[in-house]
Design a protein around this motif. Structure first.
Motif, PDB file in Angstrom:
ATOM      1  N   ILE A  17      -4.071 -10.575   5.755  1.00 35.46           N
ATOM      2  CA  ILE A  17      -3.377 -10.714   4.239  1.00 35.46           C
ATOM      3  C   ILE A  17      -4.470 -11.904   3.759  1.00 35.46           C
ATOM      4  N   GLU A  18      -4.873 -12.683   4.509  1.00 40.31           N
ATOM      5  CA  GLU A  18      -6.175 -13.855   3.737  1.00 40.31           C
ATOM      6  C   GLU A  18      -7.189 -12.864   2.993  1.00 40.31           C
ATOM      7  N   ASN A  19      -7.420 -11.663   3.343  1.00 43.82           N
ATOM      8  CA  ASN A  19      -8.540 -11.007   2.791  1.00 43.82           C
ATOM      9  C   ASN A  19      -8.099 -10.159   1.568  1.00 43.82           C
ATOM     10  N   GLN A  20      -6.709 -10.197   1.476  1.00 42.98           N
ATOM     11  CA  GLN A  20      -6.440  -9.320   0.446  1.00 42.98           C
ATOM     12  C   GLN A  20      -6.438 -10.164  -1.219  1.00 42.98           C
ATOM     13  N   LYS A  21      -6.940  -9.211  -1.933  1.00 38.74           N
ATOM     14  CA  LYS A  21      -6.701  -9.686  -3.268  1.00 38.74           C
ATOM     15  C   LYS A  21      -5.564  -9.895  -3.909  1.00 38.74           C
ATOM     16  N   PHE A  22      -4.557  -9.230  -3.510  1.00 33.08           N
ATOM     17  CA  PHE A  22      -3.223  -9.164  -4.207  1.00 33.08           C
ATOM     18  C   PHE A  22      -2.444  -8.684  -3.027  1.00 33.08           C
ATOM     19  N   PHE A  23      -1.027  -8.822  -3.291  1.00 34.15           N
ATOM     20  CA  PHE A  23       0.063  -8.308  -2.238  1.00 34.15           C
ATOM     21  C   PHE A  23      -0.119  -6.812  -1.974  1.00 34.15           C
ATOM     22  N   ALA A  24       0.059  -6.242  -0.762  1.00 35.30           N
ATOM     23  CA  ALA A  24       0.105  -4.925  -0.459  1.00 35.30           C
ATOM     24  C   ALA A  24       1.397  -4.127  -1.256  1.00 35.30           C
ATOM     25  N   LEU A  25       1.266  -2.905  -1.574  1.00 32.79           N
ATOM     26  CA  LEU A  25       2.282  -2.027  -2.096  1.00 32.79           C
ATOM     27  C   LEU A  25       3.189  -1.886  -0.882  1.00 32.79           C
ATOM     28  N   ASP A  26       4.462  -2.469  -1.279  1.00 32.35           N
ATOM     29  CA  ASP A  26       5.486  -2.534  -0.357  1.00 32.35           C
ATOM     30  C   ASP A  26       6.250  -0.948  -0.137  1.00 32.35           C
ATOM     31  N   ILE A  27       6.551  -0.702   0.897  1.00 30.70           N
ATOM     32  CA  ILE A  27       7.198   0.775   1.118  1.00 30.70           C
ATOM     33  C   ILE A  27       8.330   0.713   0.543  1.00 30.70           C
ATOM     34  N   SER A  28       9.019  -0.150   0.043  1.00 28.04           N
ATOM     35  CA  SER A  28      10.373  -0.427  -0.770  1.00 28.04           C
ATOM     36  C   SER A  28      10.084  -0.132  -2.299  1.00 28.04           C
ATOM     37  N   ARG A  29       8.978  -0.037  -2.813  1.00 32.43           N
ATOM     38  CA  ARG A  29       8.852   0.009  -3.684  1.00 32.43           C
ATOM     39  C   ARG A  29       8.961  -0.839  -4.905  1.00 32.43           C
ATOM     40  N   LYS A  30       9.203  -2.335  -4.486  1.00 31.03           N
ATOM     41  CA  LYS A  30       9.815  -3.447  -5.363  1.00 31.03           C
ATOM     42  C   LYS A  30       8.272  -3.711  -6.276  1.00 31.03           C
ATOM     43  N   ASN A  31       7.414  -3.766  -5.603  1.00 31.77           N
ATOM     44  CA  ASN A  31       6.129  -4.130  -6.528  1.00 31.77           C
ATOM     45  C   ASN A  31       5.421  -2.869  -6.884  1.00 31.77           C
ATOM     46  N   TYR A  32       5.661  -1.859  -7.008  1.00 36.48           N
ATOM     47  CA  TYR A  32       4.773  -0.572  -7.441  1.00 36.48           C
ATOM     48  C   TYR A  32       3.911  -0.834  -8.760  1.00 36.48           C
ATOM     49  N   LEU A  33       4.900  -1.187  -9.907  1.00 39.39           N
ATOM     50  CA  LEU A  33       4.258  -1.260 -11.079  1.00 39.39           C
ATOM     51  C   LEU A  33       3.229  -2.353 -11.092  1.00 39.39           C
ATOM     52  N   SER A  34       3.560  -3.526 -10.671  1.00 34.73           N
ATOM     53  CA  SER A  34       2.310  -4.540 -10.716  1.00 34.73           C
ATOM     54  C   SER A  34       1.199  -4.287  -9.817  1.00 34.73           C
ATOM     55  N   TRP A  35       1.510  -3.613  -8.632  1.00 32.77           N
ATOM     56  CA  TRP A  35       0.438  -3.082  -7.741  1.00 32.77           C
ATOM     57  C   TRP A  35      -0.650  -2.167  -8.518  1.00 32.77           C
ATOM     58  N   VAL A  36       0.046  -1.179  -9.164  1.00 38.36           N
ATOM     59  CA  VAL A  36      -0.745  -0.191  -9.734  1.00 38.36           C
ATOM     60  C   VAL A  36      -1.666  -0.944 -10.878  1.00 38.36           C
ATOM     61  N   ASN A  84       1.253   8.033  -6.551  1.00 41.31           N
ATOM     62  CA  ASN A  84       2.050   8.014  -7.714  1.00 41.31           C
ATOM     63  C   ASN A  84       2.927   9.093  -7.841  1.00 41.31           C
ATOM     64  N   ASP A  85       2.971  10.029  -7.012  1.00 40.61           N
ATOM     65  CA  ASP A  85       4.234  11.261  -7.046  1.00 40.61           C
ATOM     66  C   ASP A  85       5.360  10.466  -6.215  1.00 40.61           C
ATOM     67  N   ARG A  86       5.225   9.625  -5.672  1.00 46.98           N
ATOM     68  CA  ARG A  86       6.152   9.160  -4.555  1.00 46.98           C
ATOM     69  C   ARG A  86       6.858   8.102  -5.450  1.00 46.98           C
ATOM     70  N   PHE A  87       6.250   7.168  -6.189  1.00 49.64           N
ATOM     71  CA  PHE A  87       6.782   5.962  -6.978  1.00 49.64           C
ATOM     72  C   PHE A  87       6.783   6.073  -8.420  1.00 49.64           C
ATOM     73  N   GLU A  88       6.180   7.010  -9.088  1.00 47.94           N
ATOM     74  CA  GLU A  88       5.918   6.935 -10.451  1.00 47.94           C
ATOM     75  C   GLU A  88       7.212   7.052 -11.281  1.00 47.94           C
ATOM     76  N   HIS A  89       8.461   7.671 -10.618  1.00 44.04           N
ATOM     77  CA  HIS A  89       9.711   7.790 -11.214  1.00 44.04           C
ATOM     78  C   HIS A  89      10.383   6.438 -11.500  1.00 44.04           C
ATOM     79  N   LEU A  90       9.590   5.204 -10.978  1.00 39.44           N
ATOM     80  CA  LEU A  90      10.161   3.970 -11.052  1.00 39.44           C
ATOM     81  C   LEU A  90      10.011   3.545 -12.564  1.00 39.44           C
ATOM     82  N   LYS A  91       9.171   4.118 -13.430  1.00 39.05           N
ATOM     83  CA  LYS A  91       9.194   3.714 -14.786  1.00 39.05           C
ATOM     84  C   LYS A  91      10.297   4.082 -15.488  1.00 39.05           C
TER      85      LYS A  91
END
Length: 124
Positions: free
Chosen positions: A4-23, A83-90
């Motif tokens: 995680i220290e090498n990541q630029k930002f948080f990873a996409l969570d499988i629970s979809r909570k951060n999908y929009l900011s992750w995109v 995108n197909d999996r999470f886009e409906h969140l919008k």
């Protein structure tokens, strides 16, 4: 979520909570690295560019998603699958945000800081 220290930002969570900011974060980082075209239709990316973008995407998704999309080897295909999996969140998030916005009242908060925090959550 190792390294995680090498990541630029948080990873996409499988629970979809951060999908929009992750995109948004992914698009910005790929644009900065001049690799955004690798996740767009009909791109003519080099093999090295696709590999770099693919490594970047896989590095920034949850381990459960990595295993689910283990056979995917193209960054465009992985992007489209996510995108197909999470886009409906919008369609779900926007109406809720509009409802929260219409019900937001300054007098419901003890401090301006609490109000600002809630306001920024709705806006994001």
């Amino acid at each position: 979520m190792e390294n995680i220290e090498n990541q630029k930002f948080f990873a996409l969570d499988i629970s979809r909570k951060n999908y929009l900011s992750w995109v948004l974060d992914v698009k910005l980082h790929l644009s900065a690295k001049k690799l955004r075209h690798t996740i767009e239709e009909e791109n003519v990316a080099t093999y090295e560019g696709r590999a770099t973008a693919f490594i970047f995407l896989r590095h920034h998704i949850d381990d459960g998603l990595k295993y689910e999309y283990l056979t995917v080897e193209n960054p465009l295909e992985l992007w489209q699958n996510l995108n197909d999996r999470f886009e409906h969140l919008k369609a779900i998030v926007l109406p809720k945000a509009l409802s929260d916005w219409s019900q937001l009242r300054f007098q419901d908060f003890k401090t301006v800081s609490e109000y600002n925090s809630t306001l920024f959550k709705i806006v994001s």
